[in-house]
Scaffold this motif. Structure first.
Motif, mmCIF file in Angstrom:
data_model
loop_
_atom_site.group_PDB
_atom_site.id
_atom_site.type_symbol
_atom_site.label_atom_id
_atom_site.label_comp_id
_atom_site.label_asym_id
_atom_site.label_seq_id
_atom_site.Cartn_x
_atom_site.Cartn_y
_atom_site.Cartn_z
ATOM 1 N N GLN A 78 14.844 -3.784 9.128
ATOM 2 C CA GLN A 78 15.504 -5.072 8.918
ATOM 3 C C GLN A 78 16.920 -4.901 8.439
ATOM 4 O OE1 GLN A 78 13.964 -8.522 7.503
ATOM 5 N NE2 GLN A 78 12.881 -8.447 9.435
ATOM 6 N N SER A 79 17.124 -3.941 7.569
ATOM 7 C CA SER A 79 18.444 -3.780 6.982
ATOM 8 C C SER A 79 19.335 -2.904 7.843
ATOM 9 C CB SER A 79 18.319 -3.175 5.588
ATOM 10 O OG SER A 79 17.809 -1.871 5.686
ATOM 11 N N GLY A 80 18.818 -2.432 8.966
ATOM 12 C CA GLY A 80 19.615 -1.575 9.838
ATOM 13 C C GLY A 80 19.814 -0.205 9.236
ATOM 14 N N ASP A 81 18.993 0.139 8.272
ATOM 15 C CA ASP A 81 19.165 1.379 7.542
ATOM 16 C C ASP A 81 17.935 2.267 7.739
ATOM 17 O OD1 ASP A 81 20.431 3.119 5.876
ATOM 18 O OD2 ASP A 81 19.649 2.221 4.033
ATOM 19 N N SER A 82 17.419 2.271 8.937
ATOM 20 C CA SER A 82 16.197 3.035 9.178
ATOM 21 C C SER A 82 16.518 4.522 9.284
ATOM 22 C CB SER A 82 15.533 2.555 10.461
ATOM 23 O OG SER A 82 16.436 2.692 11.534
ATOM 24 N N PRO A 83 15.537 5.366 9.010
ATOM 25 C CA PRO A 83 15.764 6.797 9.185
ATOM 26 C C PRO A 83 15.965 7.124 10.660
ATOM 27 C CG PRO A 83 13.470 6.355 8.640
ATOM 28 C CD PRO A 83 14.203 5.069 8.504
ATOM 29 N N ASP A 84 16.689 8.204 10.935
ATOM 30 C CA ASP A 84 16.934 8.554 12.330
ATOM 31 C C ASP A 84 15.639 8.924 13.042
ATOM 32 O OD1 ASP A 84 20.025 8.713 12.455
ATOM 33 O OD2 ASP A 84 19.462 9.751 10.611
ATOM 34 N N ILE A 85 14.792 9.632 12.305
ATOM 35 C CA ILE A 85 13.490 9.989 12.877
ATOM 36 C C ILE A 85 12.426 9.470 11.928
ATOM 37 C CG2 ILE A 85 11.951 11.897 13.490
ATOM 38 C CD1 ILE A 85 14.452 13.552 14.101
ATOM 39 N N PHE A 86 11.509 8.723 12.455
ATOM 40 C CA PHE A 86 10.464 8.198 11.576
ATOM 41 C C PHE A 86 9.086 8.521 12.127
ATOM 42 C CE2 PHE A 86 8.926 4.443 13.920
ATOM 43 C CZ PHE A 86 9.933 4.281 14.869
ATOM 44 N N PHE A 87 8.146 8.449 11.228
ATOM 45 C CA PHE A 87 6.759 8.791 11.498
ATOM 46 C C PHE A 87 6.002 7.479 11.620
ATOM 47 C CE2 PHE A 87 2.506 9.834 9.972
ATOM 48 C CZ PHE A 87 2.278 11.125 10.407
ATOM 49 N N TRP A 88 5.180 7.355 12.640
ATOM 50 C CA TRP A 88 4.421 6.106 12.745
ATOM 51 C C TRP A 88 3.083 6.342 13.423
ATOM 52 C CZ3 TRP A 88 4.950 2.115 9.938
ATOM 53 C CH2 TRP A 88 4.283 0.932 10.255
ATOM 54 N N LEU A 89 2.071 5.737 12.861
ATOM 55 C CA LEU A 89 0.755 5.740 13.478
ATOM 56 C C LEU A 89 0.307 4.296 13.532
ATOM 57 C CD1 LEU A 89 -1.569 8.522 12.034
ATOM 58 C CD2 LEU A 89 -0.841 8.203 14.376
ATOM 59 N N GLY A 90 0.215 3.771 14.711
ATOM 60 C CA GLY A 90 -0.189 2.378 14.815
ATOM 61 C C GLY A 90 -1.688 2.223 14.661
ATOM 62 N N GLY A 91 -2.126 0.980 14.581
ATOM 63 C CA GLY A 91 -3.558 0.733 14.457
ATOM 64 C C GLY A 91 -4.284 1.189 15.711
ATOM 65 N N ASP A 92 -3.790 0.750 16.837
ATOM 66 C CA ASP A 92 -4.364 1.183 18.097
ATOM 67 C C ASP A 92 -3.388 2.160 18.727
ATOM 68 O OD1 ASP A 92 -4.916 1.470 20.845
ATOM 69 O OD2 ASP A 92 -6.129 -0.357 20.792
ATOM 70 N N ARG A 93 -3.829 3.390 18.834
ATOM 71 C CA ARG A 93 -2.876 4.423 19.214
ATOM 72 C C ARG A 93 -2.345 4.257 20.624
ATOM 73 N NH1 ARG A 93 -5.784 9.105 15.684
ATOM 74 N NH2 ARG A 93 -5.331 7.984 13.771
ATOM 75 N N VAL A 94 -3.144 3.629 21.474
ATOM 76 C CA VAL A 94 -2.693 3.450 22.846
ATOM 77 C C VAL A 94 -1.610 2.380 22.913
ATOM 78 C CG1 VAL A 94 -3.421 2.823 25.158
ATOM 79 C CG2 VAL A 94 -4.901 4.210 23.730
ATOM 80 N N LEU A 95 -1.756 1.377 22.070
ATOM 81 C CA LEU A 95 -0.816 0.263 22.143
ATOM 82 C C LEU A 95 0.420 0.470 21.273
ATOM 83 C CD1 LEU A 95 -3.274 -2.741 22.197
ATOM 84 C CD2 LEU A 95 -2.118 -1.629 24.093
ATOM 85 N N THR A 96 0.420 1.553 20.503
ATOM 86 C CA THR A 96 1.507 1.758 19.564
ATOM 87 C C THR A 96 2.873 1.721 20.240
ATOM 88 O OG1 THR A 96 0.077 3.047 18.160
ATOM 89 C CG2 THR A 96 2.417 3.323 17.832
ATOM 90 N N MET A 97 2.973 2.426 21.352
ATOM 91 C CA MET A 97 4.243 2.510 22.054
ATOM 92 C C MET A 97 4.755 1.117 22.416
ATOM 93 S SD MET A 97 6.216 4.954 23.328
ATOM 94 C CE MET A 97 7.716 4.070 23.015
ATOM 95 N N ALA A 98 3.856 0.317 22.978
ATOM 96 C CA ALA A 98 4.256 -1.029 23.370
ATOM 97 C C ALA A 98 4.708 -1.835 22.161
ATOM 98 C CB ALA A 98 3.092 -1.727 24.064
ATOM 99 N N GLU A 99 3.962 -1.683 21.060
ATOM 100 C CA GLU A 99 4.327 -2.426 19.854
ATOM 101 C C GLU A 99 5.690 -1.994 19.327
ATOM 102 O OE1 GLU A 99 -0.198 -3.152 18.159
ATOM 103 O OE2 GLU A 99 1.028 -1.527 17.366
ATOM 104 N N LEU A 100 5.910 -0.701 19.333
ATOM 105 C CA LEU A 100 7.176 -0.196 18.807
ATOM 106 C C LEU A 100 8.349 -0.652 19.676
ATOM 107 C CD1 LEU A 100 6.151 3.417 17.761
ATOM 108 C CD2 LEU A 100 6.752 1.528 16.261
ATOM 109 N N LEU A 101 8.134 -0.644 20.973
ATOM 110 C CA LEU A 101 9.190 -1.112 21.872
ATOM 111 C C LEU A 101 9.443 -2.594 21.649
ATOM 112 C CD1 LEU A 101 8.376 0.604 25.276
ATOM 113 C CD2 LEU A 101 10.464 0.839 23.931
ATOM 114 N N ASP A 102 8.340 -3.294 21.497
ATOM 115 C CA ASP A 102 8.404 -4.714 21.296
ATOM 116 C C ASP A 102 9.229 -5.052 20.051
ATOM 117 O OD1 ASP A 102 7.590 -7.228 22.175
ATOM 118 O OD2 ASP A 102 6.162 -7.356 20.511
#
Lengths: 278, 332, 532
Positions: C123-147
């Motif tokens: 939100q603040s535009g201050d995100s790390p350059d590389i971040f770690f993420w595990l979505g709830g549904d691993r298959v849909l994670t990519m779509a959610e992140l893009l979204d």
């Protein structure tokens, strides 16, 4: 003579009771202190036993390093002290005016302050965050201090309002006759509010000392600005928790708070319970 | 100078927000702002108003706004869905279970912590008591333990396999089998109540001590001359006099108990099942734990809960006014 | 796959990097650039290199980069593996040895805090350059992140040609970690060994009970008998079972060998907690609770593991990462056994789901250093690089892009790898998103799961603790979830998505213990077109 005996008798009963319950009361407290000297497996298996089999100070070393306490200690003191001073400053001034003066909007303000006291505010961190961001104060100590001292205070204002309201009018009258200005009168009256000041200092200091959400969220870009309460979370890993390190960290971080309580307890004794002594 | 602070009601009165209505006939306590004082009054109000508006009122308003959107807490607010969040919430059994649990928690918590802390406060303000300072500190101490640590301690102490409390209960023969305090669906919430009483006790003890200042020492002395014992003094002097303030402390205690959160996270995680789900925990899981986040939904839950409480408080306001009337009668 | 170490020393030419073929070693490379008034950056590098077995000393003049490219860059990396914080410091230092102009600041936060604050950072535009993420549904994670506009693709101009070869085939899938042929992430932990499902034992408790610690129970009845023996002969409990959402640790291996570790039945396309095989597993587990064979209490995973490590329990079911966790418990003489999960008496009837996409590291869409971030990820995933070798040597986990057999030294993790290799516990399940692309836009599964998060585990835990019958609750859960699932599907189909329950039902997958063969997708029935 009879009086003395009666009170001694009371004391025998009361003190015995207070000691027994008091021990149960601080037992968990002692448990943390001693857990910080145990190994993690001993901590989990020792049950109620307080004293460790082998005294192990390594938890403290680890706690100090891992939780970055050397860096965070200064921040913690700064945040807690600054937020407390600001809180004291703004709530005493506001309370003074509300308690002594009538002006348009006074009732509205009092009503609002009272109402928000009763409304549970859930997850307000996001709007607060946006605000601090808009002010350009993200990743600064000023932003943290502002947020820490901005979010609380309704209760404190009411405390001061009530206090100044109940001061005898003759006091203000004589100040006026002596030609004291508004500011000078306030300077004269404020020290009378010692019990309230003590209450605010203790509660505000304690809550800012242990606050981890605000110092974390507002310093995301600069980890070196965090405080000890955030540092404590370094003991929670992805797969496991270092509980003994956590216990050591807790011990390190609560001692200053207890010290503050000890120091200001004097005011409590005089201010809050003093009436009984007179 | 100290004379004044001790002879007055001091910290006790301020717990009451509606104090403004009370005006003593002989001395007008509040003066109308005039002249140069206008500037000072403004100046004195400003710091509080600015911070209060930005950090309390605005977040509250924002929460209300969010509650009308399908929003995950990230990106622009785009999907305006009117009341849909509220409609879903109204049909969400977990929300209502949390609601019920929160109320039960707050009621029992208040019912236990207030009388106990009052007793402690009375005892610890007796001038004949030895070791006042020490005892006060002891009973205050749990308040400074971070809630995550407190949760862990009690998880261990209450544990059915080797926890200290079960050790004690079984070795003294009080119970046959260890009690699973946090696993039993009937006991889990109650255990949370007890632990939270332990934690918050010191705070209410201090409030009560403040309230007890309303009781002029002279009354006690007179009663003693009449040969009244401690119990009689309590029932006939202390309690009636602190009653008005007591009602305000009661509100505060109840409303604060409704905000229970940290202990739930660290001790039970809402379990067993959903038996210790409380509204703040429900909001937290919806907004920030379970992905994808439902920030708008969580905000709606917060607003719905808040409004309900506010309504309850408004009803209680009636009692506040009565309390004030009472206090006037006693002339304090 | 293997790279000559000297390449590591060569200063990277951003433009030429992609051309660096792994086999042909360029010994010297002098690049002349037209130097205008810019400050010239040259280095004279003397190094000993190996050319066809001979050591040769070479002095090269390396014109490294233009001034602009050399500008120091700080990359922020964030994740929640706080126990590895010291390792990350070494990683940052090693990386900087090779790329002096890139400073890596690897920050770790506690998981709960991380999940709460990462969205704020975006939100603040201050995100790390590389971040770690595990979505709830691993298959849909990519779509959610893009979204959410959080992710940017890696800069594939700086990726070596053999980059994808570091992973087993099939690791990069469009829609899962690749979008429009651009890689966004990569499988971080392997999907064969990594995951839940192992049976960890405290061998000393077995010995104390008079049991052979090296002959573990292998079937459900054997586990039951073992537990009874332990209860009779020792003070210890048999099983340590974490509850609440943590119950999955025990549940997956049991249900996975009996049916499936998913609460969704991919053969029939429905939520399955009411399936009689699920209830069978539940009742089996409940028997241990009712007979006092489980460490009592509403324990979380930490408590359950501690009680096993400390000898209060004999058996704990957990994930592949457990050896390093137990190592951190300071129980020096813990004699840890690692075994495959127990099978139903009439043989294995199910499998654990191979999670295709343990994609964990992403580049932030807000990063202004996408190239440097890609360089770092490329460096990090070198099969014989510092990161992989140290990560494996320290036993933090498994990696799909390195030779685990070569670098893992941790006794426990080696056993885990053996167990996985011998038992083929995990198989590939059908992926709805592969069958129907529109599944990526569907909220049917996520809506059903949002009714009450982790509903199955929480309800089962409650029933286990209180000795209650679960079948009624199970039916209730399945009905609610399937209802929501089907309703959402219908709404979405009506709104024009090419979607239907057929996207989630794979009746042609007959044997659930075998992988869903990719060829089977061709026989899969697709939803009827609604275009008319």
């Amino acid at each position: 003579m009879i009086r003395m005996n009666r009170f001694s008798r009371y004391n025998l009963i009361a003190v015995t009771l207070l000691v027994i319950i008091g021990f149960i009361w601080i037992y968990p407290f002692l448990w943390v202190m001693f857990a910080s000297l145990k190994t993690s497996s001993e901590m989990f298996s020792a049950g109620a036993t307080l004293l460790p089999e082998n005294w192990d100070l390594s938890n403290f070393v680890r706690a100090w390093d891992k939780a970055n306490f050397s860096t965070y200690f200064f921040n913690t003191v700064l945040y807690a002290a600054a937020a407390t001073v600001i809180e004291l400053f703004k709530s005493s001034m506001c309370g003074y005016v509300l308690g002594r003066y009538r002006f348009p909007g006074r009732n509205l303000l009092l009503g609002l302050v009272t109402a928000t006291l009763f409304i549970p505010i859930a997850s307000i961190i996001l709007p607060q965050f946006k605000l601090v961001q808009a002010l350009g104060l993200l990743n600064t100590r000023a932003g943290v201090i502002l947020a820490l001292s901005g979010g609380s205070g309704a209760l404190y204002v009411l405390l001061f309002t009530g206090f100044f309201q109940t001061l005898p009018d003759e006091l203000f009258e004589s100040a006026r006759i002596d030609g004291a200005t508004f500011w000078q009168t306030f300077r004269l009256m404020l020290p009378l509010a010692k019990p309230i000041i003590a209450t605010v200092v203790i509660f505000q200091f304690m809550s800012t000392w242990n606050e981890f959400n605000i110092p974390l969220v507002f310093t995301l870009g600069r980890p070196e600005l965090r405080n000890m309460a955030v540092g404590m979370y370094a003991f929670r890993g992805e797969f496991s928790v270092d509980w003994t390190g956590f216990a050591a960290g807790t011990t390190i971080s609560i001692i200053p708070v207890l010290l503050v309580f000890f120091v200001f307890q004097g005011y409590f004794v005089r201010g809050l319970a003093g009436a009984v002594k007179q | 100078m100290a004379r004044f602070s001790t002879s007055q009601t001091a910290a006790a009165v301020p717990l009451n927000g509606r104090i403004k209505k009370r005006r003593t006939k002989s001395i007008p306590l509040i003066q109308q702002v005039a002249g140069a004082d206008r500037f000072w009054v403004m100046l004195f109000l400003l710091p509080f108003i600015i911070l209060y508006t930005s950090f309390t009122l605005w977040p509250l308003l924002a929460t209300i706004i969010y509650s009308f959107f399908d929003w995950d807490g990230n990106g622009p607010l785009e999907l305006f869905i009117r009341l849909e969040n509220y409609i879903t919430i109204a049909r969400d059994p977990l929300f209502w279970l949390s609601f019920r649990n929160t109320l039960v928690f707050a009621l029992i918590n208040t019912a236990i912590k207030l009388p106990l802390s009052l007793m402690a406060a009375i005892l610890l303000t007796r001038k004949w008591l030895w070791g006042q300072r020490l005892f006060r500190t002891v009973y205050f101490a749990p308040l400074v333990i971070p809630v995550a640590m407190a949760g862990l301690i009690f998880q261990l102490l209450l544990h059915p396999a080797n926890g200290a409390i079960n050790d004690l209960l079984t070795s003294t023969g009080l119970v046959q089998r260890p009690i699973d305090f946090l696993g039993n669906e009937r006991l889990a919430l109650l255990s949370l109540v007890i632990v939270s009483v332990w934690q918050i006790f010191g705070q209410y003890m201090i409030y009560w001590m403040a309230a007890l200042q309303n009781v002029p020492e002279a009354l006690y002395e007179a009663a003693e001359l009449d040969g009244a014992g401690e119990w009689k003094k309590l029932v006939h002097i202390t309690l009636p006099i602190i009653r008005p303030v007591a009602i305000i402390i009661l509100f505060l205690a109840f409303v604060n108990a409704l905000k229970v959160f940290g202990l739930v996270v660290t001790m039970t995680g809402g379990g067993p099942g959903f038996q210790t789900y409380v509204v703040p925990y429900f909001i937290y899981t919806q907004a920030l734990v379970d992905f994808p986040f439902r920030y708008g939904y969580a905000s709606a839950a917060a607003v719905l809960f808040g409004v309900t409480i506010l309504l309850a408080v408004t009803v209680q306001g009636y009692f506040v006014r009565r309390a004030e009337a009472d206090r006037k009668d006693y002339g304090v | 796959m293997k790279r000559k170490p000297l390449l590591i020393v060569i200063f990277l030419l951003i433009a030429a990097a992609a051309a660096c073929a792994p086999q042909t070693v360029e010994v010297t490379r002098v690049v002349t650039e037209t130097v205008t008034e810019e400050i010239e950056v040259t280095r004279v590098v003397t190094e000993t290199i190996e050319v066809e077995g001979e050591e040769v000393e070479v002095t090269r003049v390396v014109e490294v980069m233009t001034e602009e490219e050399m500008e120091p860059v700080t990359l922020r990396v964030m994740n929640w593996s706080q126990e590895q914080a010291d390792f990350y410091e070494q990683v940052a230092a090693e990386f900087q040895n090779e790329y002096p102009h890139i400073t890596v600041e690897w920050d770790t936060l506690e998981q709960g805090q991380y999940r709460e604050t990462l969205p704020l950072m975006f939100q603040s535009g201050d995100s790390p350059d590389i971040f770690f993420w595990l979505g709830g549904d691993r298959v849909l994670t990519m779509a959610e992140l893009l979204d959410q506009n959080w992710v940017a693709p890696m800069d594939n101009t700086v990726l070596p040609d053999d980059f994808y070869d570091r992973w087993p085939e099939g690791s990069f899938l469009e829609g899962i970690n690749v979008v429009n042929s651009l890689p966004y992430s990569f499988p971080f932990n392997d999907n064969f060994v990594w995951g839940p499902g192992y049976m960890y034992t405290n061998k000393d408790v077995f010995r104390a009970a008079g049991l052979d610690p090296d002959v573990p129970p292998t079937t459900w009845s054997e586990l039951r008998t073992t537990c009874e023996t332990i209860a009779e002969n020792t003070d210890a409990f048999c099983l340590a079972v974490p509850l609440g959402n943590d119950l999955q640790r025990t549940w997956y291996p049991l249900s996975g060998m009996n049916f499936t570790d998913s609460f969704f039945d991919y053969q029939q396309g429905r939520f399955n907690i009411d399936d009689e095989r699920q209830l069978e597993t539940f009742n089996y587990l409940q028997g241990f609770f009712n007979d006092g064979l489980v460490v009592p209490g509403n324990n979380d995973k930490d408590f359950a593991r501690q009680s096993m490590a400390n000898g209060q329990a004999a058996i704990y079911f957990g994930g592949a990462w457990m050896p390093s966790v137990f190592a951190g418990y300071e129980v020096p003489d813990l004699d840890l056994g690692v075994f495959p999960p127990v099978m139903p008496d009439d043989g294995r009837a199910g499998s654990l789901r191979q999670s295709f996409s343990e994609n964990k590291f992403y580049i932030s869409a807000q990063s202004t250093h996408r190239t440097e971030a890609t360089l770092f990820l490329e460096w990090m995933t070198r099969p014989d690089g510092f990161f992989a070798t140290e990560y494996l040597a320290q036993g933090f986990g498994t990696l799909p892009f390195s030779d685990m057999g070569q670098y893992v030294t941790d006794e426990g993790l080696l056993q885990v790898i053996d167990v996985a290799n011998e038992n083929n516990l995990r198989v590939a399940y059908p992926e709805p998103v592969v069958a129907c692309a529109d599944v990526a836009q569907s909220k049917a599964v996520s809506n059903a799961n949002s009714l009450t998060r982790n509903w199955e585990f929480i309800a089962m835990s409650e029933a286990l603790l209180n000795g209650e019958d679960f079948s009624g609750t199970a039916a209730e859960i399945a009905e609610a979830k399937n209802g929501e699932f089907l309703t959402t599907l219908e709404e979405e189909a009506a709104a024009g998505l090419m979607i239907g329950v057929e996207c989630f039902a794979f009746p042609e997958w007959e044997d659930i213990t075998q992988a869903y063969d990719s060829a089977l997708y061709e026989t899969h029935q697709m939803p009827a077109s609604d275009d008319s």
